[in-house]
Motif scaffolding. Structure first.
Motif, short mmCIF file in Angstrom:
data_model
loop_
_atom_site.label_atom_id
_atom_site.label_comp_id
_atom_site.label_asym_id
_atom_site.label_seq_id
_atom_site.Cartn_x
_atom_site.Cartn_y
_atom_site.Cartn_z
N TYR A 44 0.92 0.65 0.18
CA TYR A 44 1.63 0.05 -0.93
C TYR A 44 1.68 -1.52 -0.85
O TYR A 44 2.40 -2.19 -0.17
N TYR A 45 0.64 -2.03 -1.40
CA TYR A 45 0.42 -3.37 -1.23
C TYR A 45 0.39 -4.04 0.08
O TYR A 45 0.89 -4.81 0.52
N GLY A 46 -0.41 -3.20 0.90
CA GLY A 46 -0.45 -3.54 2.30
C GLY A 46 0.55 -3.11 3.35
O GLY A 46 0.51 -3.56 4.54
N PRO A 50 6.76 5.10 2.62
CA PRO A 50 6.83 6.66 2.29
C PRO A 50 6.64 6.91 0.80
O PRO A 50 7.05 6.02 -0.01
N ILE A 51 5.98 8.17 0.68
CA ILE A 51 5.92 8.40 -0.85
C ILE A 51 6.97 8.30 -1.78
O ILE A 51 6.91 7.88 -2.81
N ASN A 52 8.24 8.89 -1.04
CA ASN A 52 9.39 9.15 -1.98
C ASN A 52 9.91 7.68 -2.29
O ASN A 52 10.78 7.64 -3.06
N GLN A 53 9.42 6.59 -1.85
CA GLN A 53 9.68 5.31 -2.09
C GLN A 53 8.87 4.79 -3.16
O GLN A 53 9.03 3.47 -3.53
N THR A 54 7.51 5.39 -3.44
CA THR A 54 6.59 5.01 -4.41
C THR A 54 6.70 5.66 -5.62
O THR A 54 5.91 5.26 -6.71
N ALA A 55 7.06 6.82 -5.60
CA ALA A 55 7.03 7.96 -6.82
C ALA A 55 8.42 8.86 -6.91
O ALA A 55 9.01 8.84 -5.78
N TRP A 70 5.75 5.48 -9.88
CA TRP A 70 6.16 4.33 -10.46
C TRP A 70 5.28 3.56 -11.26
O TRP A 70 5.41 3.13 -12.28
N ALA A 71 4.04 3.26 -10.41
CA ALA A 71 3.09 2.37 -11.00
C ALA A 71 1.73 3.34 -11.00
O ALA A 71 1.30 3.90 -9.90
N LYS A 72 1.18 3.30 -12.23
CA LYS A 72 -0.18 4.15 -12.28
C LYS A 72 -1.12 3.81 -11.35
O LYS A 72 -1.74 4.82 -11.03
N ALA A 77 -4.08 6.24 -4.53
CA ALA A 77 -3.64 5.97 -3.15
C ALA A 77 -2.75 7.07 -2.55
O ALA A 77 -2.93 7.53 -1.48
N ILE A 78 -1.74 7.60 -3.31
CA ILE A 78 -1.03 8.59 -3.01
C ILE A 78 -1.63 9.87 -2.97
O ILE A 78 -1.43 10.44 -1.99
#
Length: 185
Positions: A44-46, A50-55, A70-72, A77-78
């Motif tokens: 996530y931007y380098g 954890p996935i649960n903090q990005t989606a 949360w960001a398309k 990456a996910i």
């Protein structure tokens, strides 16, 4: 003095049980569970995150996990992170969300997972016994230094053993629950 020591070791032993509970939650058992993805990280931007903090991760059906970033722009990456993980999951992307079908476990895979559970449980028991051993050494040292009496020392050792037995019983219950969940068809 002994009371504080016993509270301290009880806290450490409960922490071991909590770690085992989290380990079991991340083991795949044939039904969809968002905790399966807890150990999967995405760039996530380098920063490995954890996935649960990005989606948002949800389970609308017993054999389906839906991951909605949360960001398309994070979707590829996910998806890549899930494919790279050792979970053996294949996410399907529709451009906005990932749908992950949880396949039925084979009998062989179930037995392997039960073996993993038992191994993790045994490691947790060893950790609990190590905490008890440290406590026993501290109690014996206190008695040697005349900080506590022989009776207090004996009582402290007995209490440490009772705590150990209680926590090991808790670990056994966690293990049998997870084994039952894994072997459920």
């Amino acid at each position: 003095m002994i009371k504080e020591l016993l509270q301290e070791i009880e806290g450490k032993m409960n922490k071991v049980a909590e770690i085992l509970r989290k380990d079991f939650a991340s083991l795949r058992a044939g039904r969809a569970n968002p905790a399966i993805l807890d150990k999967v990280t995405v760039d996530y931007y380098g920063v490995p995150t954890p996935i649960n903090q990005t989606a948002n991760i949800s389970c609308p059906e017993p054999r389906l996990i839906v991951v909605q970033p949360w960001a398309k722009n994070m979707l590829p990456a996910i998806e890549k992170a899930i494919l790279k993980s050792d979970l053996g999951l294949n996410p399907n992307s529709d451009g906005t969300v990932l749908r992950i079908n949880i396949p039925q476990l084979t009998e062989e895979r179930r037995k392997g997972l039960v073996k993993d559970c038992r191994k993790k449980a045994e490691e947790a028991k060893v950790a609990v016994r190590n905490v008890r051993r440290e406590a026993n050494e501290m109690i014996k040292e206190m008695e040697k230094e005349k900080e506590i009496s022989e009776d207090e020392s004996k009582r402290g050792l007995e209490e440490a053993q009772k705590l150990t037995d209680k926590i090991i019983q808790k670990l056994d219950e966690l293990t049998s629950q997870k084994e039952k969940e894994i072997m459920e068809v």
